[in-house]
Design a protein around this motif. Structure first.
Motif, PDB file in Angstrom:
ATOM      1  N   ASP A 419       0.872  -1.184   0.000  1.00 36.42           N
ATOM      2  CA  ASP A 419       0.000   0.000   0.000  1.00 36.42           C
ATOM      3  C   ASP A 419       0.904   1.227   0.000  1.00 36.42           C
ATOM      4  O   ASP A 419       1.438   1.620   1.022  1.00 36.42           O
ATOM      5  N   THR A 420       1.093   1.798  -1.189  1.00 36.65           N
ATOM      6  CA  THR A 420       2.078   2.863  -1.365  1.00 36.65           C
ATOM      7  C   THR A 420       1.441   4.233  -1.253  1.00 36.65           C
ATOM      8  O   THR A 420       0.547   4.568  -2.020  1.00 36.65           O
ATOM      9  N   GLN A 423       2.387  11.115  -3.911  1.00 34.88           N
ATOM     10  CA  GLN A 423       1.623  12.168  -4.590  1.00 34.88           C
ATOM     11  C   GLN A 423       2.303  12.556  -5.903  1.00 34.88           C
ATOM     12  O   GLN A 423       3.481  12.261  -6.095  1.00 34.88           O
ATOM     13  N   THR A 424       1.564  13.284  -6.727  1.00 35.66           N
ATOM     14  CA  THR A 424       2.141  13.848  -7.948  1.00 35.66           C
ATOM     15  C   THR A 424       3.429  14.606  -7.590  1.00 35.66           C
ATOM     16  O   THR A 424       4.439  14.495  -8.280  1.00 35.66           O
ATOM     17  N   ASP A 508      -2.099  15.852   3.685  1.00 33.17           N
ATOM     18  CA  ASP A 508      -2.837  14.702   4.196  1.00 33.17           C
ATOM     19  C   ASP A 508      -2.780  14.666   5.727  1.00 33.17           C
ATOM     20  O   ASP A 508      -1.817  15.136   6.331  1.00 33.17           O
ATOM     21  N   ARG A 523      -7.266  13.725   2.888  1.00 32.22           N
ATOM     22  CA  ARG A 523      -6.830  15.107   2.669  1.00 32.22           C
ATOM     23  C   ARG A 523      -7.335  16.036   3.764  1.00 32.22           C
ATOM     24  O   ARG A 523      -8.429  15.872   4.283  1.00 32.22           O
ATOM     25  N   ARG A 534      -7.216  13.342  -7.520  1.00 34.95           N
ATOM     26  CA  ARG A 534      -7.452  14.578  -6.806  1.00 34.95           C
ATOM     27  C   ARG A 534      -8.227  15.562  -7.667  1.00 34.95           C
ATOM     28  O   ARG A 534      -7.827  15.851  -8.783  1.00 34.95           O
TER      29      ARG A 534
END
Ligand code: WT7
Length: 654
Positions: A419-420, A423-424, A508, A523, A534
């Motif tokens: 479970d990674t 974010q961009t 987050d 978030r 998002r």
């Protein structure tokens, strides 16, 4: 979150199979350096210079000239592998065309059943020819090229061709609307657009060139367009501007020199939503990003020479950039790429693909897992998924129920789930399990070695191992760290660096339990997470008020079984307009046109007024509390309390 708390009390922990641990890349790395435990690994890797130098070697980075310094940190800007000359395309492609010429880079399947396999050798020629075509059309180092393509092998080809000649690609997800494309072209001032005639989706046809043309009506920076013929649609071509891909590429030489770049030169821009209506152009650079994506992929998903890797994301998002294009290519991996709907023509399409190509490592999103859960176990059970050895999840917190279903029905209780969290902006995994770590369903485990993440309270005190919710932050720079927001340094400083000085604010909320495991809670800012993507509340609100019937709008999220969050809009009508079901559908379509289908509200309420502060700011938080039954909290700045009563009535009546 009662569900999570129940699980925590149960202390359900899942251990990776011993054989997987013993053969894992990370175990080998630890043995090589005499590291005995996970804790020791995390500790040793706090020496960033040592750790990231080793990582660059481990993933086989080849410099044109060596770095003089590993990291230079002048908050809020970082430089990695300072002084080196480099181009990511050398490691992702040029080198591979020699080392793995006849190895398949991409196994591609179209929704209609078409299949293509592309070797590293072929990929190399195709990239070179397109790169030469880009040059012929006037593209130079530093120019931006917008790419609006569906999941075709030509999409990585286009990205690599840009990077090869030092141009920056700015991909726009092919599900985005013409308006969204136009805004991104205008913000990046792209000179050239690469698109396709159209493609299939759920049996229908998407007319992509038509959409692109709409965007180009008001995007004057674009001088040239390259159009890929995918399904043979008749599309209008503007003689002075538009070129068919096959025509312009066929006459190009098959060699093209790779531009020698500075290690810190920009590689691409990728837009992501923020708290204002205007998307942020996140900038990533060549070398740090290359090391970060390849190292995380090698050690988290344990990729080896014979693996068949399938990341189900669209390349138009960061997940695809990092883990379909650059990461796997730098490691010389074989990737599966599928262009179509996951449940088309039947709900077992994905499992058919896993079986057909013998996928060994499979990376997807909670929203997809929940969808398959709802469709029924029989669709998964029908297929032989014994080739799988490792699974992954990304995009939003995975609820323990979905985690357990994925573990049991897809992984047959043999395959650990990575479970990674990332974010961009982070470019690659930040908080993530490794194949050697015990797992707790719903927890993303701990920061990747060489990365220091934490949870802070409002005053910047660490809440580590206190099991209390706070701000998820990153305390030291990491290789894939964003280099800024395109032409907006103020927004960059304000969004990520203002709250805690020199500390990256992720946006987050999270908590760290007594074992040091991270639990991401979602978030904190006004950004929705719909199906793992998002979308800014304000972006949808501006789309709504751009409709002639609407004067004001408040958009909030509400928990949704499959998508994670559903989009709920509260709108105030202008004088002379009447509430109706027709108007609701019209508004939904309108938002679809302005932003894209994923942004269409699931529910729309017509309300007489919205709660506002004295200065006229809409108090979304209160609308959300009314909708979800949450706490109303402080209303001292609320100017029109009666609006809340009216909203309540409207919700009750529907
Ligand atoms: C936001 C980033 C990075 C690829 C996909 C989305 C949420 C992402 C997880 C996870 C809990 C997650 C966060 C993050 N998120 N992965 N494993 N567990 N939440 O990229 O569009 O930049 O969105 O997605 O809220 O901030 P993105």
């Amino acid at each position: 979150m009662p569900e999570l708390e129940a699980l925590l009390r149960e202390e359900r922990v899942f251990y990776p199979p011993e054989e997987l641990v013993n053969r894992s890349n990370i175990k080998q790395f630890m043995d090589k350096h005499g590291i005995k435990s996970y804790e020791e690994l995390l500790d040793r890797s706090k020496d960033l210079n040592w750790f990231w130098t080793e990582m660059a070697k481990e993933v086989g980075i080849e410099w044109f000239s060596e770095p003089k310094e590993i990291v230079s940190w002048e908050p809020p800007y970082v430089k990695w592998f300072v002084g080196a000359k480099y181009n990511i395309v050398h490691d992702a492609l040029d080198k591979q065309a020699k080392l793995r010429r006849n190895k398949v880079a991409y196994i591609w399947e179209g929704e209609e059943g078409l299949e293509r396999k592309i070797t590293y050798g072929e990929l190399y020629w195709e990239v070179n020819r397109l790169a030469n075509a880009l040059k012929e059309l006037g593209i130079r180092k530093g120019d931006r090229v917008a790419i609006y393509l569906p999941m075709l092998p030509e999409l990585p080809i286009a990205m690599l061709a840009c990077a090869k000649i030092g141009a920056m690609h700015a991909d726009v997800f092919s599900g985005f609307s013409p308006m969204a494309l136009r805004d991104r072209i205008n913000d990046s001032e792209a000179k050239l657009l690469i698109t396709a005639d159209g493609f299939y989706r759920r049996g229908g046809i998407i007319h992509l060139k038509e959409d692109a043309d709409k965007a180009l009506e008001d995007a004057s920076s674009i001088e040239k367009v390259i159009v890929l013929e995918r399904i043979g649609l008749k599309v209008p071509m503007r003689e002075d501007r538009d070129h068919w891909w096959h025509e312009i590429v066929s006459k190009q030489p098959r060699e093209c020199e790779t531009e020698v770049m500075d290690a810190n030169d920009p590689l691409f821009i990728l837009y992501t939503s923020g708290t204002t209506g205007k998307p942020k152009g996140i900038i990533h650079a060549h070398a740090g990003y290359a090391v970060g994506v390849a190292a995380t992929l090698k050690y988290v998903f344990d990729l080896k020479e014979n693996d068949v890797w399938w990341c189900t994301a669209d390349i138009g998002w960061i997940t695809g950039h990092s883990y379909i294009v650059y990461g796997p290519l730098i490691l010389g991996a074989t990737s599966v790429m599928y262009c179509g709907a996951p449940d088309y023509p039947k709900p077992d399409r994905w499992w058919k693909i896993v079986e057909k190509y013998g996928v060994t490592v499979f990376y997807t999103a909670p929203t997809a897992i929940r969808m398959f859960m709802k469709l029924g176990d029989e669709w998964v059970e029908k297929h032989d998924l014994s080739s799988l050895r490792l699974l992954g999840s990304v995009g939003e917190p995975i609820n323990p129920e979905a985690w357990l279903w994925f573990y049991k029905h897809v992984g047959k209780e043999r395959c650990p789930i990575m479970d990674t969290w990332w974010q961009t902006e982070t470019g690659h995994f930040i908080v993530t399990p490794l194949p050697i770590t015990p797992l707790k369903p719903g927890s993303a485990v701990k920061p990747f070695p060489g990365i220091e993440a934490d949870v802070f309270d409002d005053d910047g005190n660490s809440l580590a191992r206190k099991n209390a919710g706070g701000y998820l932050v990153i305390k030291k720079p990491w290789p894939g760290m964003l280099r800024g927001i395109w032409r907006n340094p103020e927004r960059y400083a304000k969004t990520y660096w203002e709250k805690f000085e020199g500390i990256y604010l992720t946006g987050d909320a999270a908590r760290i339990d007594e074992d040091g495991y991270f639990w991401i809670q979602g978030r904190l800012d006004d950004v929705l997470n719909v199906a793992g993507h998002r979308i800014g509340n304000s972006e949808i609100e501006s789309a709504l008020v751009s409709h002639p019937a609407i004067s004001e709008a408040a958009v909030v999220g509400k928990p949704h079984e499959v998508k994670g969050e559903a989009i709920v809009a509260f709108v105030v009508l202008k004088k002379g307009y009447k509430a109706s079901e027709d108007l609701k559908s019209e508004l939904r379509e309108h938002v679809g046109k302005e932003i894209g289908k994923i942004a269409r509200p699931d529910e729309i309420y017509f309300v007489p007024d919205l709660p506002k502060t004295r200065s006229g700011k809409i108090m979304r938080r209160l609308v959300k509390a009314k909708l979800t039954g949450g706490k109303i909290g402080d209303t001292s700045t609320l100017m029109n309390p009666e609006s809340l009563i009216l909203i309540e009535q409207v919700i009750e009546r529907s």
